[in-house]
Design an enzyme around this catalytic site. Sequence first.
Site, mmCIF file in Angstrom:
data_model
loop_
_atom_site.group_PDB
_atom_site.id
_atom_site.type_symbol
_atom_site.label_atom_id
_atom_site.label_comp_id
_atom_site.label_asym_id
_atom_site.label_seq_id
_atom_site.Cartn_x
_atom_site.Cartn_y
_atom_site.Cartn_z
ATOM 1 N N ASP A 214 10.387 13.110 11.088
ATOM 2 C CA ASP A 214 10.481 11.687 11.393
ATOM 3 C C ASP A 214 11.850 11.308 10.840
ATOM 4 O OD1 ASP A 214 10.542 8.929 11.343
ATOM 5 O OD2 ASP A 214 8.375 8.756 11.034
ATOM 6 N N LYS A 257 16.020 1.070 12.927
ATOM 7 C CA LYS A 257 16.453 1.077 11.524
ATOM 8 C C LYS A 257 17.923 1.522 11.457
ATOM 9 C CE LYS A 257 11.784 1.307 11.252
ATOM 10 N NZ LYS A 257 10.914 1.334 12.442
ATOM 11 N N ARG A 381 2.317 -3.038 0.969
ATOM 12 C CA ARG A 381 2.292 -1.600 1.225
ATOM 13 C C ARG A 381 1.374 -0.982 0.180
ATOM 14 N NH1 ARG A 381 4.300 -0.230 6.279
ATOM 15 N NH2 ARG A 381 2.393 -1.360 6.390
ATOM 16 N N PHE A 448 -3.564 -4.024 8.591
ATOM 17 C CA PHE A 448 -2.641 -4.876 7.834
ATOM 18 C C PHE A 448 -1.932 -5.893 8.721
ATOM 19 C CE2 PHE A 448 0.858 -2.448 9.501
ATOM 20 C CZ PHE A 448 0.296 -1.197 9.705
#
Length: 458
Positions: A214, A257, A381, A448
């Site tokens: 990743d 990102k 988190r 979440f």
Amino acid sequence: MNGPVEPFKIKMVERVGMPDEQRRNNAIIEAGYNTFLLKSEDVFIDLLTDSGTSAMSDYQWAGLMTGDEAYAGSRNFYHLREAIRDVLGYTSYVPCHQGRGAEHLMYSYLVKPGQIVPRNMYFTTSKLHVELPGGRMVDIIIDEAHDPENEYLFKGNVDLKKLQALIDEFGLGKIVFVNVEMNVNMAGGQPISMQNLRELRKFCNDYKLKIIFDATRSSENAFFIRDREKGYENVPIIEILREMMSYSDGCIYSCKKDALVNIGGFLATNDKEIFENTRNMVVVYEGLHTYGGMAGRDMEAVARGLREGAQYEYLKYRVNQVRYLGELLNKADVPIVKPIGGHAVFLNALKFLPHISRNQWPAQTLTAAIYEESAVRSMERGAVSKGRDKETGQNIYPALELVRLTIPRRVYTNTHMEYTANSIINLFKKKDTISGLKMVYEPKYLRFFQSRFEKISL
Ligand code: P71
């Protein structure tokens, strides 16, 4: 202490406003104490995520105008292919709308029911895309990563002994590939060392195991290798990146990102079989294999951003701005994860709010309290993100119960960092007045994002 000097000047600005206390109190109640459910208009400084929130450069914006929106064979597809070859060294790629699109294609092809995917700590979407085709993700990160106080410089490293133990327990047949994240997000933005990557490659070669990266935050990881690992002091970032990638069989990549764009993703590989199979499936789920859910202009912005995001001067400023915020908090004894990570400062909610028990969601509570105090938006988190055990249905309480203050790239000034630090320091002084939460709504997947909470009175 000064913040790092920005290697750019500002050509365009966007107004942000500070909601008053009354509006903040109403907004957080309406959002069910979940910062994902706040309206962006009610936020002053948005540190929810570094994903898709970058400011693009004038060169990237100019690239948008060169978008070739042909259905097939867009010129920007080829520009991006060149950039991926130059910066990461992979010959083939499949464009996708964002990182999880690439995860879906890669993991649904590689993972068969009952298989195990070892990884240096889970990420939420990655774990889900391994579980959907019937696999299970197992953590093989070094123990240091689970200790927020441990200052080891490569907390993203894989523990080869844990990988060996998995092979011994389940047999090689159950493990098809090892999944390795760069600058591990859930561990606090912590890098993996080149030496560890090299050792892992050798280990996997012996067992004929594939390695899939990743590579989402690989440029920030490459910066840390240059900064911290012997022998890399003067090596250009792109050379470091190419060496890193040479130890893998392919990667998934969220461009939102390190590639400095607002949308986009891809998977990349030198493995012919992976390429042909995922390229076939992209037309089912994303779009034709020369755009994969992105517009031509998006691919151009990614091609340019991938190169800009690998520039040393930029990365130095970037990582140092995150460090600046972290050090302001650390100096005031606010408990943070150390070393300070590449994309975010993580608050240790268990130490910040020791009076709140795990089943009252300390990290979620802290995100809401920070918003009420300052209109700064952060992200939970911890146990809410981790979810429930697939077999028992019970909540899992991971060692790390954190709040992430994630810094968008090239967006906020050092004064914004100072405002954020001062607000959190103020809150820390009156932490005893903060009461916990109870969950009153919980969706089935990635809870979440949409779960809702109510305040428990002290
Ligand atoms: C981040 C995100 C975005 C996000 C995702 C899920 C919950 C909250 C926020 C996305 C990542 C990532 C890694 C290591 C794959 C993805 C998915 N991160 N791998 O940190 O960090 O990429 O968002 O482009 O689909 O806020 P995608």
